[in-house]
Design a protein around this motif. Structure first.
Motif, short mmCIF file in Angstrom:
data_model
loop_
_atom_site.label_atom_id
_atom_site.label_comp_id
_atom_site.label_asym_id
_atom_site.label_seq_id
_atom_site.Cartn_x
_atom_site.Cartn_y
_atom_site.Cartn_z
N GLU A 141 0.80 -1.22 0.00
CA GLU A 141 0.00 0.00 0.00
C GLU A 141 0.84 1.27 0.00
OE1 GLU A 141 -1.81 0.49 4.26
OE2 GLU A 141 -1.35 -1.64 3.96
N LEU A 142 2.05 1.20 0.52
CA LEU A 142 2.91 2.38 0.59
C LEU A 142 3.90 2.47 -0.58
CD1 LEU A 142 3.70 2.48 4.42
CD2 LEU A 142 1.91 3.69 3.17
N ASP A 143 3.86 1.50 -1.49
CA ASP A 143 4.79 1.48 -2.62
C ASP A 143 4.07 0.92 -3.84
OD1 ASP A 143 6.96 1.48 -4.29
OD2 ASP A 143 8.13 -0.01 -3.18
N PRO A 144 3.11 1.68 -4.40
CA PRO A 144 2.29 1.15 -5.50
C PRO A 144 3.04 0.94 -6.80
CG PRO A 144 1.81 3.47 -5.10
CD PRO A 144 2.70 3.02 -3.98
N ASN A 145 4.26 1.49 -6.95
CA ASN A 145 5.03 1.31 -8.18
C ASN A 145 5.86 0.03 -8.19
OD1 ASN A 145 4.19 3.79 -9.35
ND2 ASN A 145 5.68 4.90 -8.09
N TYR A 146 5.85 -0.68 -7.07
CA TYR A 146 6.62 -1.91 -6.92
C TYR A 146 6.19 -2.95 -7.97
CZ TYR A 146 7.68 -6.43 -4.57
OH TYR A 146 8.09 -7.69 -4.25
N ILE A 147 7.18 -3.58 -8.62
CA ILE A 147 6.92 -4.66 -9.58
C ILE A 147 7.70 -5.89 -9.11
CG2 ILE A 147 7.06 -5.42 -11.98
CD1 ILE A 147 7.21 -2.49 -12.82
N PRO A 148 7.04 -6.84 -8.45
CA PRO A 148 7.76 -8.02 -7.96
C PRO A 148 8.42 -8.76 -9.11
CG PRO A 148 5.37 -8.32 -7.79
CD PRO A 148 5.60 -6.89 -8.17
N LEU A 149 9.66 -9.16 -8.90
CA LEU A 149 10.48 -9.67 -9.98
C LEU A 149 10.04 -11.05 -10.49
CD1 LEU A 149 12.70 -8.41 -11.57
CD2 LEU A 149 14.38 -9.39 -10.02
N PHE A 150 9.56 -11.91 -9.59
CA PHE A 150 9.19 -13.25 -10.07
C PHE A 150 8.03 -13.20 -11.06
CE2 PHE A 150 7.08 -17.36 -9.95
CZ PHE A 150 8.14 -18.20 -10.25
N PRO A 151 6.93 -12.46 -10.79
CA PRO A 151 5.87 -12.35 -11.81
C PRO A 151 6.37 -11.72 -13.11
CG PRO A 151 5.04 -11.67 -9.68
CD PRO A 151 6.53 -11.84 -9.53
N PHE A 152 7.32 -10.78 -13.00
CA PHE A 152 7.90 -10.21 -14.21
C PHE A 152 8.61 -11.30 -15.00
CE2 PHE A 152 11.61 -8.64 -16.50
CZ PHE A 152 11.03 -7.69 -17.34
N TYR A 153 9.40 -12.14 -14.33
CA TYR A 153 10.09 -13.24 -15.02
C TYR A 153 9.09 -14.16 -15.72
CZ TYR A 153 14.50 -12.22 -12.50
OH TYR A 153 15.65 -11.66 -12.01
N GLU A 154 8.03 -14.53 -15.01
CA GLU A 154 7.03 -15.43 -15.58
C GLU A 154 6.39 -14.83 -16.83
OE1 GLU A 154 4.42 -16.38 -12.20
OE2 GLU A 154 5.08 -18.46 -12.50
N SER A 155 6.05 -13.54 -16.76
CA SER A 155 5.43 -12.87 -17.89
C SER A 155 6.41 -12.75 -19.06
CB SER A 155 4.94 -11.48 -17.48
OG SER A 155 3.96 -11.58 -16.47
N PHE A 156 7.65 -12.44 -18.76
CA PHE A 156 8.69 -12.34 -19.79
C PHE A 156 8.85 -13.65 -20.54
CE2 PHE A 156 13.06 -13.26 -21.02
CZ PHE A 156 13.39 -12.17 -21.81
#
Length: 457
Positions: A15-30
């Protein structure tokens, strides 16, 4: 959310860092659109090699995303497993970009220099038709209870020592010291020897000495350690690299084992849980990590997850030491609490030390201040996503969460949120892993007592 042309779908964001992009979901999507094979290997000491086989897109429009992905994977392999030589097979352009990055003037110059120093070997990035085979050597750690043993735990603000006879602590002592601000290695040496002599005075003899110390140790030698931050290179090489070996000789020809404090934390947790396959994460001044594998052994990996990336957001906070962004130290240490405080509406006096700032937030949390609770909820979301990433590389069964950030009511919130995120985002592994806080038995075993069990004789 979208990054480098990759759509990343995540339900839970801090809630305090809405720009955060967790790396594991990024890897999966990539990887969904990637079909060109790329093999990576990282060589470390004693001919050990870690291999990571993956895919990239290999198209001009995805060249930036490809390079970003490979850069993050190599960075992770180096700080998680360690190494001085990177092998790349499958794409010459990727190799050339990584080779340039890991040069004296490249974007990864810090990592190149650090790894070369740790392994006392020039750092290399090479291209090959096929990467070498995986080679890994684990070794048994601790759980030796026979005889009269000294266990020494070198912390950044205090040093602890225990005298242990046949597995039972007969004496323990905790002394404040200031290793990080002292440039004289004789100060450190004398403190270490004084502590060991205090323990030895409570036993009829000394059969073995075990040491738990922050930093990287190879063959009981100090390669890198924040405890000796102010010691100059000349004095470090002459008096610090073998400091624990020299200290042990004060007690005769006794066996000594020096291990990273994260590994000893994991060992203490494994001894307490009476289980193996334990990842210990201590959130304090930094993110200290250790791992005991499914055989109860240590792996010789660096486990320096403080410098492993967890956030793909281009706006992620910079780590002042390494110069990189999105690394674990800014998410799982007192730095994370301080980073999130302004977004929570908490003003911290800039004249306070980081540890004192953490205490302010902990004090608010003890009064059930929801601003403080929001900080811990956000860290819990970070942790849930990061545990999925860590599981990808470790395959652990238990996670022991330690350190000042995990103390008190805040730690309970972090744990609950991490479990919730795991259940909602990663149901495939949520039932396979067990994040816990240390119980009373773990506290009684203690770091210095677990350290005492390190040597075999």
């Amino acid at each position: 959310m979208k990054h480098l042309g990759i759509d990343v779908s995540v339900r839970n964001l801090p809630e305090l860092d809405p720009n955060y992009i967790p790396l594991f979901p990024f890897y999966e999507s990539f990887l969904k659109g990637a079909s060109k094979p790329l093999d990576i290997a990282v060589e470390r000491s004693a001919g050990q090699v870690a291999v990571y086989k993956t895919f990239i897109h290999g198209t001009p429009e995805m060249a930036e995303a490809d390079l970003y992905y490979v850069d993050r994977i190599i960075k992770t392999l180096l700080w998680l497993k360690g190494g001085f030589k990177v092998y790349i097979a499958g794409d010459k352009a990727i190799y050339e970009a990584i080779h340039k990055a890991y040069s004296k003037e490249g974007t990864r110059a810090f990592d190149e220099d650090f790894m070369a120093g740790v392994y006392e070997h020039p750092f290399e990035v090479v291209y090959c038709d096929a990467v070498p085979a995986e080679v890994s050597k684990s070794e048994a750690i601790g759980r030796h209870m026979n005889g009269c043993r000294i266990g020494f735990d070198a912390g950044g603000s205090d040093r602890k020592v225990s005298a242990v006879i046949d597995g039972e602590p007969v004496f323990s002592e905790e002394v404040v010291w200031f290793p990080k601000t002292n440039s004289d290695p004789d100060y450190h040496y004398q403190g270490i020897v004084d502590a060991m002599k205090s323990a030895a005075a409570h036993m009829p003899r000394v059969d073995a000495i075990g040491v738990s110390s922050a930093g990287i140790y190879i063959d009981n030698r100090t390669m890198v350690a924040s405890l000796f931050l102010k010691v100059g290179k000349k004095d470090f090489d002459a008096k610090v690299k073998d400091i624990y070996i020299r200290a042990a000789k004060e007690f005769g020809d006794v066996p000594i084992v020096v291990a990273n404090d994260g590994d000893v934390s994991a060992l203490a947790g494994a001894m307490s849980l009476e289980e193996n396959n334990v990842l210990g994460i201590a959130m304090g001044t930094s993110e200290a990590v250790g791992f005991v594998d499914d055989k109860g052994n240590i792996t010789g990996w660096l486990n320096e997850l403080a410098f492993v990336p967890v956030d793909a957001a281009p706006t992620a906070m910079v780590d002042e030491w390494s110069g990189d962004i999105g690394c674990g130290v800014k998410y799982f240490s007192q730095d994370s609490v301080i980073k999130l405080a302004p977004a929570a509406g908490i003003e911290l006096d800039e004249s306070l030390s980081p540890a004192e700032k953490l205490k302010v937030v902990q004090g608010l949390m003890e009064k059930d201040d929801d601003r403080a609770a929001a900080i811990y909820r956000s860290i819990g979301v970070y942790l849930g996503h990061a545990l999925r990433l860590y599981y990808h590389f470790y395959g652990f069964k238990h996670i022991l969460l330690l350190g000042r950030v995990m103390s008190g009511k805040g730690g309970d919130i972090v744990l609950a949120e991490a479990k919730r995120v795991l259940a909602e985002e990663y149901a495939d592994i949520a039932s396979k892993i067990n994040p816990t806080l240390p119980d009373e038995k773990a506290r009684r075993v203690g770091q210095s007592v677990a350290a005492a069990s390190l040597p075999e004789f």
